[in-house]
Design a protein around this motif. Structure first.
Motif, PDB file in Angstrom:
ATOM      1  N   ILE A 174       2.389  39.800   6.205  1.00 41.16           N
ATOM      2  CA  ILE A 174       2.915  39.246   7.458  1.00 41.16           C
ATOM      3  C   ILE A 174       3.891  40.230   8.096  1.00 41.16           C
ATOM      4  CG2 ILE A 174       4.214  37.338   8.476  1.00 41.16           C
ATOM      5  CD1 ILE A 174       3.212  35.584   6.170  1.00 41.16           C
ATOM      6  N   TYR A 175       4.755  40.793   7.271  1.00 37.31           N
ATOM      7  CA  TYR A 175       5.741  41.772   7.744  1.00 37.31           C
ATOM      8  C   TYR A 175       5.035  42.977   8.364  1.00 37.31           C
ATOM      9  CZ  TYR A 175      10.335  44.097   7.483  1.00 37.31           C
ATOM     10  OH  TYR A 175      11.535  44.703   7.776  1.00 37.31           O
ATOM     11  N   LEU A 176       4.001  43.475   7.687  1.00 36.90           N
ATOM     12  CA  LEU A 176       3.251  44.624   8.197  1.00 36.90           C
ATOM     13  C   LEU A 176       2.581  44.289   9.516  1.00 36.90           C
ATOM     14  CD1 LEU A 176       1.998  47.460   7.908  1.00 36.90           C
ATOM     15  CD2 LEU A 176       0.192  46.423   6.513  1.00 36.90           C
ATOM     16  N   GLY A 177       1.926  43.131   9.591  1.00 37.20           N
ATOM     17  CA  GLY A 177       1.240  42.747  10.818  1.00 37.20           C
ATOM     18  C   GLY A 177       2.189  42.637  11.997  1.00 37.20           C
ATOM     19  N   LEU A 178       3.334  42.000  11.801  1.00 35.47           N
ATOM     20  CA  LEU A 178       4.312  41.845  12.882  1.00 35.47           C
ATOM     21  C   LEU A 178       4.943  43.186  13.253  1.00 35.47           C
ATOM     22  CD1 LEU A 178       6.119  38.543  11.836  1.00 35.47           C
ATOM     23  CD2 LEU A 178       4.381  38.854  13.617  1.00 35.47           C
ATOM     24  N   ALA A 179       5.215  44.018  12.260  1.00 39.74           N
ATOM     25  CA  ALA A 179       5.811  45.327  12.541  1.00 39.74           C
ATOM     26  C   ALA A 179       4.892  46.179  13.409  1.00 39.74           C
ATOM     27  CB  ALA A 179       6.124  46.053  11.234  1.00 39.74           C
ATOM     28  N   VAL A 180       3.604  46.165  13.098  1.00 33.09           N
ATOM     29  CA  VAL A 180       2.638  46.928  13.900  1.00 33.09           C
ATOM     30  C   VAL A 180       2.519  46.339  15.305  1.00 33.09           C
ATOM     31  CG1 VAL A 180       0.198  47.548  14.115  1.00 33.09           C
ATOM     32  CG2 VAL A 180       1.326  47.717  11.891  1.00 33.09           C
ATOM     33  N   LEU A 181       2.480  45.011  15.403  1.00 40.11           N
ATOM     34  CA  LEU A 181       2.364  44.358  16.714  1.00 40.11           C
ATOM     35  C   LEU A 181       3.570  44.667  17.585  1.00 40.11           C
ATOM     36  CD1 LEU A 181       0.953  42.350  18.642  1.00 40.11           C
ATOM     37  CD2 LEU A 181       2.204  40.518  17.477  1.00 40.11           C
ATOM     38  N   PHE A 182       4.765  44.526  17.043  1.00 43.31           N
ATOM     39  CA  PHE A 182       5.979  44.753  17.834  1.00 43.31           C
ATOM     40  C   PHE A 182       6.131  46.217  18.231  1.00 43.31           C
ATOM     41  CE2 PHE A 182       7.997  40.911  15.511  1.00 43.31           C
ATOM     42  CZ  PHE A 182       7.347  40.053  16.380  1.00 43.31           C
ATOM     43  N   ALA A 183       5.751  47.137  17.320  1.00 49.53           N
ATOM     44  CA  ALA A 183       5.841  48.564  17.652  1.00 49.53           C
ATOM     45  C   ALA A 183       4.772  48.960  18.653  1.00 49.53           C
ATOM     46  CB  ALA A 183       5.713  49.403  16.384  1.00 49.53           C
ATOM     47  N   ALA A 184       3.567  48.423  18.495  1.00 52.99           N
ATOM     48  CA  ALA A 184       2.461  48.759  19.402  1.00 52.99           C
ATOM     49  C   ALA A 184       2.742  48.292  20.829  1.00 52.99           C
ATOM     50  CB  ALA A 184       1.163  48.143  18.892  1.00 52.99           C
ATOM     51  N   THR A 185       3.442  47.185  20.977  1.00 53.41           N
ATOM     52  CA  THR A 185       3.785  46.666  22.316  1.00 53.41           C
ATOM     53  C   THR A 185       5.119  47.203  22.808  1.00 53.41           C
ATOM     54  OG1 THR A 185       4.738  44.704  21.247  1.00 53.41           O
ATOM     55  CG2 THR A 185       2.463  44.539  22.026  1.00 53.41           C
ATOM     56  N   ASP A 186       5.665  48.198  22.090  1.00 54.59           N
ATOM     57  CA  ASP A 186       6.932  48.821  22.473  1.00 54.59           C
ATOM     58  C   ASP A 186       8.041  47.782  22.612  1.00 54.59           C
ATOM     59  OD1 ASP A 186       8.676  50.811  23.085  1.00 54.59           O
ATOM     60  OD2 ASP A 186       7.996  51.116  25.150  1.00 54.59           O
ATOM     61  N   SER A 187       8.071  46.843  21.640  1.00 57.29           N
ATOM     62  CA  SER A 187       9.039  45.759  21.708  1.00 57.29           C
ATOM     63  C   SER A 187      10.237  45.979  20.792  1.00 57.29           C
ATOM     64  CB  SER A 187       8.364  44.431  21.324  1.00 57.29           C
ATOM     65  OG  SER A 187       7.312  44.118  22.199  1.00 57.29           O
ATOM     66  N   HIS A 188       9.958  46.277  19.534  1.00 57.61           N
ATOM     67  CA  HIS A 188      11.054  46.344  18.572  1.00 57.61           C
ATOM     68  C   HIS A 188      10.583  47.037  17.306  1.00 57.61           C
ATOM     69  CE1 HIS A 188      15.059  45.281  17.507  1.00 57.61           C
ATOM     70  NE2 HIS A 188      14.735  44.516  16.490  1.00 57.61           N
ATOM     71  N   PHE A 189      11.507  47.707  16.629  1.00 55.88           N
ATOM     72  CA  PHE A 189      11.246  48.312  15.333  1.00 55.88           C
ATOM     73  C   PHE A 189      11.923  47.430  14.275  1.00 55.88           C
ATOM     74  CE2 PHE A 189      10.162  53.099  15.914  1.00 55.88           C
ATOM     75  CZ  PHE A 189       9.140  52.747  16.783  1.00 55.88           C
ATOM     76  N   ILE A 190      11.239  46.373  13.865  1.00 57.33           N
ATOM     77  CA  ILE A 190      11.876  45.412  12.966  1.00 57.33           C
ATOM     78  C   ILE A 190      12.088  45.974  11.567  1.00 57.33           C
ATOM     79  CG2 ILE A 190      11.043  43.386  14.208  1.00 57.33           C
ATOM     80  CD1 ILE A 190       8.888  43.072  12.061  1.00 57.33           C
ATOM     81  N   ILE A 191      11.249  46.935  11.158  1.00 56.07           N
ATOM     82  CA  ILE A 191      11.439  47.513   9.826  1.00 56.07           C
ATOM     83  C   ILE A 191      12.765  48.249   9.763  1.00 56.07           C
ATOM     84  CG2 ILE A 191      10.560  49.181   8.156  1.00 56.07           C
ATOM     85  CD1 ILE A 191       7.754  48.535   9.075  1.00 56.07           C
ATOM     86  N   CYS A 192      13.088  48.989  10.821  1.00 55.04           N
ATOM     87  CA  CYS A 192      14.350  49.723  10.852  1.00 55.04           C
ATOM     88  C   CYS A 192      15.545  48.772  10.919  1.00 55.04           C
ATOM     89  CB  CYS A 192      14.380  50.671  12.050  1.00 55.04           C
ATOM     90  SG  CYS A 192      13.190  52.028  11.931  1.00 55.04           S
ATOM     91  N   LYS A 193      15.381  47.682  11.658  1.00 51.86           N
ATOM     92  CA  LYS A 193      16.498  46.740  11.805  1.00 51.86           C
ATOM     93  C   LYS A 193      16.843  46.075  10.485  1.00 51.86           C
ATOM     94  CE  LYS A 193      18.163  42.795  14.452  1.00 51.86           C
ATOM     95  NZ  LYS A 193      17.907  41.845  15.567  1.00 51.86           N
ATOM     96  N   TYR A 194      15.819  45.756   9.685  1.00 49.91           N
ATOM     97  CA  TYR A 194      16.054  45.049   8.431  1.00 49.91           C
ATOM     98  C   TYR A 194      15.797  45.930   7.216  1.00 49.91           C
ATOM     99  CZ  TYR A 194      15.900  41.083  11.599  1.00 49.91           C
ATOM    100  OH  TYR A 194      16.134  40.215  12.639  1.00 49.91           O
ATOM    101  N   ASP A 195      15.905  47.233   7.403  1.00 51.67           N
ATOM    102  CA  ASP A 195      15.655  48.178   6.312  1.00 51.67           C
ATOM    103  C   ASP A 195      16.854  48.213   5.370  1.00 51.67           C
ATOM    104  OD1 ASP A 195      15.019  50.241   4.674  1.00 51.67           O
ATOM    105  OD2 ASP A 195      14.571  51.675   6.264  1.00 51.67           O
ATOM    106  N   PRO A 196      16.660  47.900   4.086  1.00 50.48           N
ATOM    107  CA  PRO A 196      17.784  47.938   3.137  1.00 50.48           C
ATOM    108  C   PRO A 196      18.394  49.320   2.965  1.00 50.48           C
ATOM    109  CG  PRO A 196      15.961  46.673   2.240  1.00 50.48           C
ATOM    110  CD  PRO A 196      15.443  47.350   3.471  1.00 50.48           C
ATOM    111  N   TYR A 197      17.664  50.376   3.373  1.00 47.38           N
ATOM    112  CA  TYR A 197      18.249  51.704   3.314  1.00 47.38           C
ATOM    113  C   TYR A 197      19.604  51.718   4.025  1.00 47.38           C
ATOM    114  CZ  TYR A 197      14.156  54.369   1.682  1.00 47.38           C
ATOM    115  OH  TYR A 197      13.143  54.900   0.941  1.00 47.38           O
ATOM    116  N   ILE A 198      19.674  51.037   5.160  1.00 46.89           N
ATOM    117  CA  ILE A 198      20.882  51.053   5.976  1.00 46.89           C
ATOM    118  C   ILE A 198      22.060  50.486   5.193  1.00 46.89           C
ATOM    119  CG2 ILE A 198      21.949  50.166   8.080  1.00 46.89           C
ATOM    120  CD1 ILE A 198      19.181  50.127   9.349  1.00 46.89           C
ATOM    121  N   GLY A 199      21.824  49.377   4.519  1.00 47.07           N
ATOM    122  CA  GLY A 199      22.902  48.756   3.775  1.00 47.07           C
ATOM    123  C   GLY A 199      23.317  49.534   2.538  1.00 47.07           C
TER     124      GLY A 199
END
Length: 427
Positions: A174-199
């Protein structure tokens, strides 16, 4: 390698990062206009030479990890190479760029003509997949700093019920499908927003992300690699490629004696047992089950596409133009002025509502086209997953499940044949 040593090294690295950050950090300016800082920030761009150096380091780490897992068969060396990746790709490079986030860069480039994909981003996306196709999930074993942190913190691993694991394993799709959809529509990079690397690897992460990471690490003490198993979208791609790997880590260096010790030791349920003692199933029964699940695949695919199409408008609200249009439309109806920063910026830009609504229609149109494909992907994945469960292969030994195995080498230490070989080689 003693895990205490690994913990000490990580603490030292984190302390060093804190000192460097404290020396370089300047106070943030205070704005009187009500400006709010973004929820997440990106690292400073690097020179092309240093970016290609990152690619070279990735290739070297993957090569060394492959040599360790396939030839040396040493979990201690795997942990040592993991420490290096935590230091380099984690604290030094602050988790950017990473193959996980590169999913969005690739999606954006494929469906938007105005974006040029950097070659380094493409290489980071492809190289671990190629390695998985050749030798299994070597990226997960030693080249992913996030996976390394979780591997080191898994002190008291417990196995979760099979049914719970199957349900949670659907989340990355589900995460992969939404991430591709949001990036393809130039909407949002949700993986970067919720990436644990940041924390974990950056000190300017929002409080919510830090809390998320702390909870993730605490959970990882008992449930090994919770992010890798139940969230990571890139792990979905790695599992596909690893399933067809040419070579793969083996549990035993010689003939398996079916002692079952490795199966009990693997916290990921990634070892397929021998079927020697398993009751034989009638061929007719297995064929009927296989055909039944096979016929369900197109049904699930069509159902997924139809359901996702019904929610295309709701999904489109992720795009800032759609959210702004809804906000200003509510302002017209209620008479209450919109006070968000986006609304204020819009009024100052001189753009008309008609122009904004045209943008909104364009974005919604893209979602009407893209959402069904996302739903079809999820339905297809569910159907294929059920079909794979219906296939039973005869095995005369315990072997790794190539799709689920992280090549971590935990099973080495529990294999008596492996221990005997080390003893004989030592003599």
């Amino acid at each position: 390698m003693d895990k205490k040593i690994a913990y000490i090294i990580i603490i030292i690295l984190f302390g060093y990062q804190t000192i460097v950050y404290a020396q370089q950090r300047f106070p943030k300016p205070e704005f009187e206009s009500g400006y709010v800082y973004p929820e997440y920030q990106v690292t400073e761009p690097r020179s092309p030479v240093l970016e290609y150096m990152d690619v070279a380091v990735l290739i070297i780490v993957l090569s060394v990890t492959t040599w360790i897992t396939l030839k040396k068969r040493s979990r201690k060396l795997i942990l040592w190479i993991s420490i290096f990746t935590v230091a380099y790709f984690g604290f030094y490079r602050q988790g950017c760029i990473c193959p996980i986030g590169a999913i969005q860069n690739v999606s954006l480039a494929l469906f938007n003509e105005g974006y040029t994909l950097p070659l380094t981003a493409l290489l980071f996306f492809l190289i671990p997949l190629i390695a998985a196709l050749l030798y299994g999930r070597q990226f997960c074993a030693g080249a992913c700093p996030l996976g390394a942190v979780q591997e080191l913190t898994g002190v008291y691993p417990v196995k979760i019920p099979r049914a719970v694991e199957v349900i949670l394993s659907s989340v990355p799709y589900i995460y992969l499908g939404l991430a591709v959809l949001f990036a393809a529509t130039d909407s949002h990079f949700i993986i970067c927003k919720y990436d644990p690397y940041i924390g974990i690897f950056r000190l300017n992460a929002p409080v919510t992300m830090i809390v998320f990471v702390v909870l993730l690490i605490i959970a990882g003490i008992f449930v090994n690699r919770p992010y890798c198993r139940f969230l990571c979208p890139y792990g979905v791609l790695l599992s596909w490629f690893s399933r067809f790997s040419g070579k793969h880590l083996t549990i035993t260096p010689d003939e398996c004696i079916n002692c079952k010790l490795c199966k009990d030791a693997c916290p990921y349920n990634a070892i397929l047992p021998s079927t020697i003692d398993a009751p034989k199933e009638k061929t007719r029964t297995s064929r009927s089950r296989f055909l039944g699940y096979l016929l369900l695949i197109p049904l699930f695919t069509a159902a997924g596409a139809l359901v996702a199409a019904q929610f295309s408008d709701e999904l489109s609200t992720v795009h800032q133009d759609v959210r702004l249009a809804n906000e200003l439309r509510s302002e017209e109806v209620s008479g209450i002025p919109a006070t968000s920063q986006q609304a204020i910026t819009f009024r100052e830009s001189g753009e008309t509502l008609s122009e904004l609504y045209l943008k909104e229609d364009y974005v919604k149109g893209r979602y009407k086209k893209g959402a069904p494909w996302t739903g079809a992907f999820l339905g297809l994945s569910l159907g294929i997953g059920l079909l794979s469960l219906s296939i039973r292969k005869e095995r005369d030994e315990f072997i790794p499940d190539r799709a689920k195995c992280y090549s971590c080498g935990r099973c080495f230490e529990y294999c008596p044949v492996h221990k005997d070989k080390i003893y004989r080689d030592g003599k």
